[in-house]
Design a protein around this motif. Sequence first.
Motif, PDB file in Angstrom:
ATOM      1  N   LYS A  17      23.621 -45.054 -78.653  1.00 28.68           N
ATOM      2  CA  LYS A  17      24.512 -44.080 -79.292  1.00 28.68           C
ATOM      3  C   LYS A  17      24.575 -42.779 -78.502  1.00 28.68           C
ATOM      4  N   ARG A  18      23.543 -42.498 -77.706  1.00 26.24           N
ATOM      5  CA  ARG A  18      23.557 -41.326 -76.827  1.00 26.24           C
ATOM      6  C   ARG A  18      22.726 -41.641 -75.593  1.00 26.24           C
ATOM      7  N   LYS A  19      22.980 -40.918 -74.531  1.00 25.90           N
ATOM      8  CA  LYS A  19      22.255 -41.116 -73.279  1.00 25.90           C
ATOM      9  C   LYS A  19      20.885 -40.440 -73.381  1.00 25.90           C
ATOM     10  N   PRO A  20      19.794 -41.144 -73.039  1.00 22.35           N
ATOM     11  CA  PRO A  20      18.475 -40.521 -73.108  1.00 22.35           C
ATOM     12  C   PRO A  20      18.328 -39.432 -72.045  1.00 22.35           C
ATOM     13  N   ALA A  21      17.712 -38.322 -72.407  1.00 23.95           N
ATOM     14  CA  ALA A  21      17.572 -37.172 -71.512  1.00 23.95           C
ATOM     15  C   ALA A  21      16.541 -37.451 -70.424  1.00 23.95           C
ATOM     16  N   GLY A  22      16.931 -37.208 -69.173  1.00 24.93           N
ATOM     17  CA  GLY A  22      16.007 -37.296 -68.054  1.00 24.93           C
ATOM     18  C   GLY A  22      15.577 -38.696 -67.647  1.00 24.93           C
ATOM     19  N   ILE A  23      16.212 -39.716 -68.136  1.00 23.97           N
ATOM     20  CA  ILE A  23      15.837 -41.092 -67.792  1.00 23.97           C
ATOM     21  C   ILE A  23      16.993 -41.760 -67.056  1.00 23.97           C
ATOM     22  N   ARG A  24      16.738 -42.144 -65.804  1.00 22.57           N
ATOM     23  CA  ARG A  24      17.746 -42.865 -65.024  1.00 22.57           C
ATOM     24  C   ARG A  24      17.455 -44.351 -65.030  1.00 22.57           C
ATOM     25  N   ARG A  25      16.168 -44.707 -64.973  1.00 18.02           N
ATOM     26  CA  ARG A  25      15.767 -46.104 -64.964  1.00 18.02           C
ATOM     27  C   ARG A  25      14.384 -46.190 -65.608  1.00 18.02           C
ATOM     28  N   ALA A  26      14.212 -47.108 -66.557  1.00 16.03           N
ATOM     29  CA  ALA A  26      12.926 -47.233 -67.236  1.00 16.03           C
ATOM     30  C   ALA A  26      12.843 -48.574 -67.942  1.00 16.03           C
ATOM     31  N   LYS A  27      11.640 -49.014 -68.200  1.00 12.99           N
ATOM     32  CA  LYS A  27      11.443 -50.182 -69.043  1.00 12.99           C
ATOM     33  C   LYS A  27      11.712 -49.757 -70.480  1.00 12.99           C
ATOM     34  N   ALA A  28      12.154 -50.710 -71.295  1.00 11.72           N
ATOM     35  CA  ALA A  28      12.448 -50.385 -72.688  1.00 11.72           C
ATOM     36  C   ALA A  28      12.024 -51.540 -73.577  1.00 11.72           C
ATOM     37  N   LEU A  29      11.704 -51.230 -74.794  1.00 17.34           N
ATOM     38  CA  LEU A  29      11.425 -52.229 -75.824  1.00 17.34           C
ATOM     39  C   LEU A  29      12.535 -52.142 -76.854  1.00 17.34           C
TER      40      LEU A  29
END
Length: 88
Positions: A17-29
């Motif tokens: 719903k919104r872009k996470p701040a400061g994260i370009r690439r990351a693992k996610a659950l």
Amino acid sequence: MPQTVEALYHDGIVELKRKPAGIRRAKALVIFLDADEAEERHAVDLEKVRTRKSAVDRWIGVIEGAELGDWKAERRAAIERKPRESAH
């Protein structure tokens, strides 16, 4: 630092719903909070289908021989005339 972002899942796609701040690439659950309830399916009664009149059957005779003309053009012209008529 972990962030939580609300998202929707459909057809194999997760939409944030919104872009996470400061994260370009990351693992996610991904945790599914609730699921749409499956549709309850019923068997079709073929005898009812055979004996019931369709929408087309109900209109036969009503539109047969009717002069429809170019109703779309007539409707468009009527709509286009309204602002000019009210401006006078």
